[in-house]
Motif scaffolding. Structure first.
Motif, mmCIF file in Angstrom:
data_model
loop_
_atom_site.group_PDB
_atom_site.id
_atom_site.type_symbol
_atom_site.label_atom_id
_atom_site.label_comp_id
_atom_site.label_asym_id
_atom_site.label_seq_id
_atom_site.Cartn_x
_atom_site.Cartn_y
_atom_site.Cartn_z
ATOM 1 N N GLY A 122 -0.042 -7.420 15.748
ATOM 2 C CA GLY A 122 -1.013 -6.346 15.634
ATOM 3 C C GLY A 122 -1.754 -6.446 14.312
ATOM 4 N N ARG A 123 -3.028 -6.156 14.342
ATOM 5 C CA ARG A 123 -3.864 -6.280 13.145
ATOM 6 C C ARG A 123 -4.854 -5.140 13.102
ATOM 7 N N PRO A 124 -5.407 -4.869 11.929
ATOM 8 C CA PRO A 124 -6.442 -3.843 11.869
ATOM 9 C C PRO A 124 -7.678 -4.296 12.645
ATOM 10 N N THR A 125 -8.419 -3.351 13.134
ATOM 11 C CA THR A 125 -9.661 -3.703 13.827
ATOM 12 C C THR A 125 -10.747 -3.990 12.799
ATOM 13 N N ARG A 126 -11.768 -4.707 13.211
ATOM 14 C CA ARG A 126 -12.818 -5.131 12.277
ATOM 15 C C ARG A 126 -13.504 -3.966 11.579
ATOM 16 N N ASP A 127 -13.629 -2.833 12.253
ATOM 17 C CA ASP A 127 -14.349 -1.708 11.645
ATOM 18 C C ASP A 127 -13.612 -1.100 10.457
ATOM 19 N N VAL A 128 -12.313 -1.370 10.305
ATOM 20 C CA VAL A 128 -11.572 -0.839 9.158
ATOM 21 C C VAL A 128 -11.016 -1.931 8.256
ATOM 22 N N LEU A 129 -11.307 -3.158 8.548
ATOM 23 C CA LEU A 129 -10.722 -4.269 7.833
ATOM 24 C C LEU A 129 -10.934 -4.174 6.321
ATOM 25 N N PHE A 130 -12.122 -3.780 5.896
ATOM 26 C CA PHE A 130 -12.402 -3.678 4.470
ATOM 27 C C PHE A 130 -12.586 -2.234 4.020
ATOM 28 N N SER A 131 -11.895 -1.319 4.695
ATOM 29 C CA SER A 131 -11.947 0.090 4.329
ATOM 30 C C SER A 131 -10.706 0.487 3.554
ATOM 31 N N ASP A 132 -10.849 1.497 2.720
ATOM 32 C CA ASP A 132 -9.714 2.044 1.990
ATOM 33 C C ASP A 132 -8.937 2.937 2.962
ATOM 34 N N VAL A 133 -7.688 2.561 3.256
ATOM 35 C CA VAL A 133 -6.905 3.301 4.237
ATOM 36 C C VAL A 133 -6.198 4.509 3.643
#
Length: 134
Positions: A122-133
């Motif tokens: 499982g991996r983050p989706t592209r829309d949050v890949l470079f977002s601050d979680v």
């Protein structure tokens, strides 16, 4: 030593993100993708899941990721169960004997008791890949 004493690759590499570990995954390819599950720290639950998914971007390319155990009666158990269902990782719980949420656990397996395993971690989706979680 692991190859000799843990035949069949039955060893989880915990705290395995150091460079020297990368060269030994042929013998032991089950990799803990983040720090431990801390059941008594409510704020740690979503952070734990964010860490394992982001770390799976790298670790999932070189081994089989392990997202750690969870307890099926924890207040965030449904979130943890859903994450592991799509995590491409083994699913296991550390419930106390006799203290299981079987209704939740049954959602993770087929009627015959077998579990499906995603082909990839499982991996983050592209829309949050470079977002601050946080």
């Amino acid at each position: 030593s692991v190859g000799e004493h843990f035949r069949g690759n039955r060893c989880i590499n915990c705290m395995c993100h150091s460079s020297e570990n990368l060269y030994h995954y042929r013998e032991t390819s089950l990799l803990r993708a983040a720090d431990d599950f801390y059941p008594d720290e409510p704020a740690a639950q979503p952070v734990h899941l964010a860490h394992v998914s982001y770390n799976s971007l790298f670790l999932g390319e070189i081994g089989h990721v392990d997202w750690d155990m969870f307890t099926s009666t924890h207040s965030d158990a449904h979130m943890h169960a859903a994450a592991r269902a799509v995590g491409g990782c083994p699913i296991y719980v550390s419930d106390q004997p006799g203290e299981h949420d079987f209704d939740l656990l049954r959602t993770l397996v087929l009627p015959d008791g077998t579990a499906l395993l995603a082909r990839h971690a499982g991996r983050p989706t592209r829309d949050v890949l470079f977002s601050d979680v946080n």
